[in-house]
Design a protein around this motif. Structure first.
Motif, PDB file in Angstrom:
ATOM      1  N   ALA A   1      63.372  29.173  -1.423  1.00 40.34           N
ATOM      2  CA  ALA A   1      64.336  29.521  -2.731  1.00 40.34           C
ATOM      3  C   ALA A   1      63.179  29.305  -3.915  1.00 40.34           C
ATOM      4  N   ILE A   2      62.092  28.245  -3.833  1.00 36.65           N
ATOM      5  CA  ILE A   2      61.262  28.257  -4.771  1.00 36.65           C
ATOM      6  C   ILE A   2      60.533  29.625  -5.099  1.00 36.65           C
ATOM      7  N   VAL A   3      60.105  30.249  -3.818  1.00 38.99           N
ATOM      8  CA  VAL A   3      59.459  31.504  -3.769  1.00 38.99           C
ATOM      9  C   VAL A   3      60.155  32.455  -4.413  1.00 38.99           C
ATOM     10  N   GLU A   4      61.479  32.618  -4.122  1.00 34.82           N
ATOM     11  CA  GLU A   4      62.310  33.670  -4.809  1.00 34.82           C
ATOM     12  C   GLU A   4      62.257  33.387  -6.136  1.00 34.82           C
ATOM     13  N   GLN A   5      62.398  32.023  -6.815  1.00 37.21           N
ATOM     14  CA  GLN A   5      62.237  31.915  -8.274  1.00 37.21           C
ATOM     15  C   GLN A   5      61.128  32.359  -8.794  1.00 37.21           C
ATOM     16  N   VAL A   6      59.957  32.301  -8.112  1.00 42.48           N
ATOM     17  CA  VAL A   6      58.551  32.426  -8.847  1.00 42.48           C
ATOM     18  C   VAL A   6      58.403  33.856  -8.786  1.00 42.48           C
ATOM     19  N   LYS A   7      59.017  34.596  -7.691  1.00 43.80           N
ATOM     20  CA  LYS A   7      59.029  36.159  -7.550  1.00 43.80           C
ATOM     21  C   LYS A   7      59.714  36.653  -8.899  1.00 43.80           C
ATOM     22  N   GLY A   8      60.858  36.067  -9.139  1.00 40.53           N
ATOM     23  CA  GLY A   8      61.740  36.491 -10.303  1.00 40.53           C
ATOM     24  C   GLY A   8      61.057  36.489 -11.487  1.00 40.53           C
ATOM     25  N   ALA A   9      60.143  35.405 -11.704  1.00 37.90           N
ATOM     26  CA  ALA A   9      59.237  34.778 -13.114  1.00 37.90           C
ATOM     27  C   ALA A   9      58.170  36.075 -13.006  1.00 37.90           C
ATOM     28  N   PHE A  10      57.681  36.634 -11.897  1.00 39.43           N
ATOM     29  CA  PHE A  10      56.417  37.456 -11.897  1.00 39.43           C
ATOM     30  C   PHE A  10      56.664  38.718 -10.978  1.00 39.43           C
ATOM     31  N   PRO A  11      57.550  39.736 -11.482  1.00 36.74           N
ATOM     32  CA  PRO A  11      58.062  40.712 -10.622  1.00 36.74           C
ATOM     33  C   PRO A  11      56.776  41.292 -10.045  1.00 36.74           C
ATOM     34  N   GLY A  12      56.887  41.835  -8.681  1.00 36.86           N
ATOM     35  CA  GLY A  12      55.729  42.607  -8.253  1.00 36.86           C
ATOM     36  C   GLY A  12      54.393  41.953  -7.603  1.00 36.86           C
ATOM     37  N   GLU A  13      54.288  40.723  -8.080  1.00 36.00           N
ATOM     38  CA  GLU A  13      53.070  39.813  -7.729  1.00 36.00           C
ATOM     39  C   GLU A  13      53.254  39.185  -6.398  1.00 36.00           C
ATOM     40  N   ALA A  14      52.451  39.121  -5.662  1.00 30.17           N
ATOM     41  CA  ALA A  14      52.465  38.289  -4.496  1.00 30.17           C
ATOM     42  C   ALA A  14      52.845  36.923  -4.660  1.00 30.17           C
ATOM     43  N   VAL A  15      53.657  36.160  -3.768  1.00 29.77           N
ATOM     44  CA  VAL A  15      53.741  34.832  -3.934  1.00 29.77           C
ATOM     45  C   VAL A  15      53.492  34.282  -2.196  1.00 29.77           C
ATOM     46  N   TYR A  16      52.239  33.368  -2.238  1.00 33.19           N
ATOM     47  CA  TYR A  16      51.988  33.094  -0.923  1.00 33.19           C
ATOM     48  C   TYR A  16      52.485  31.548  -0.736  1.00 33.19           C
ATOM     49  N   THR A  17      52.716  31.297   0.561  1.00 33.34           N
ATOM     50  CA  THR A  17      53.154  29.744   0.838  1.00 33.34           C
ATOM     51  C   THR A  17      51.993  29.144   1.463  1.00 33.34           C
ATOM     52  N   ASP A  18      51.621  27.915   1.037  1.00 31.52           N
ATOM     53  CA  ASP A  18      50.804  26.799   1.620  1.00 31.52           C
ATOM     54  C   ASP A  18      49.253  27.203   1.490  1.00 31.52           C
ATOM     55  N   LEU A  19      49.028  28.566   1.723  1.00 28.47           N
ATOM     56  CA  LEU A  19      47.516  28.687   1.512  1.00 28.47           C
ATOM     57  C   LEU A  19      47.263  30.145   1.047  1.00 28.47           C
ATOM     58  N   VAL A  20      46.447  30.750   0.451  1.00 24.21           N
ATOM     59  CA  VAL A  20      46.190  31.912  -0.120  1.00 24.21           C
ATOM     60  C   VAL A  20      45.082  32.606   0.957  1.00 24.21           C
TER      61      VAL A  20
END
Length: 162
Positions: free
Chosen positions: A14-33
Motif C-alpha cells: 500500500a505504501i508503494v502504491e502511495q509513492v507511485k501516485g506521488a511520482f507517476p512513471g518512476e520506479a519504486v523498489y522495495t528493500d534494496l535498489v
C-alpha cells in the motif's frame, strides 16, 4: 495469524502504491535498489515493528510499523544530486501520507509521524510511522486468550467489590 490479518507485506504494498501516485512513471523498489539503478526513483523498506501489548486492554494489541522511504533524484556528471530538488521530493513523499491514514485492505492504519532526513547528499529519507490495532487472538493461542479473558473478568469483579 488468522486469515485476513493485515501483514507487513500488505502495508508495504500500500505504501508503494502511495509513492507511485506521488511520482507517476518512476520506479519504486522495495528493500534494496539494484546496482546501477535508474534515477529518479524511490525505495520503500520496513525498518522496525514494535508492539504495545496493553494499548487496547486485554483483548487487543497495537503494532507500530516504522518504514523508511528513500527518494533519489537525478545526478550530474560528477554524481551530485540537486539538494533543493531532494527537499521537494521528500516533501512530496510526506504529502502522499498527509491524509493521516493508509488504506490497506479493509483496514486503515493511522499515520502517527512523518519526518524527513534531508541532510544526505545522494538521497532524502522519509520516516513513516503507522499504528494498527489487532485482536490479541492473532498472536496467541486460543487457550491463552481464554485465560486472559477470565483473568480480566476476575480483576473487574474485584474492582467492583472493593
Amino acid at each position: 495469524m488468522r486469515e485476513g490479518t493485515i501483514l507487513p507485506a500488505d502495508i508495504t504494498a500500500a505504501i508503494v502504491e502511495q509513492v507511485k501516485g506521488a511520482f507517476p512513471g518512476e520506479a519504486v523498489y522495495t528493500d534494496l535498489v539494484p546496482r546501477d539503478f535508474a534515477r529518479p526513483c524511490n525505495m520503500v523498506g520496513l525498518a522496525r515493528i514494535a508492539m504495545e501489548p496493553l494499548a487496547c486492554g486485554l483483548s487487543g494489541v497495537e503494532l507500530l510499523y516504522q518504514y523508511k522511504i528513500t527518494t533519489f533524484s537525478t545526478v550530474d556528471e560528477v554524481h551530485h544530486s540537486h539538494l533543493p530538488l531532494l527537499d521537494l521530493r521528500a516533501m512530496a513523499v510526506m504529502g502522499a501520507f498527509a491524509g493521516g491514514f493508509l488504506q490497506v485492505g479493509g483496514r486503515a492504519p493511522k499515520v502517527t509521524e512523518i519526518k524527513a532526513d534531508t541532510s544526505l547528499y545522494d538521497c532524502a529519507e522519509v520516516s513513516l510511522a503507522l499504528r494498527l490495532a489487532y485482536d490479541r487472538a492473532d498472536f496467541v493461542g486460543p487457550e491463552f486468550h481464554e485465560l486472559m479473558q477470565d483473568l480480566e473478568m476476575q480483576v473487574c469483579m474485584k474492582k467492583e467489590k472493593g
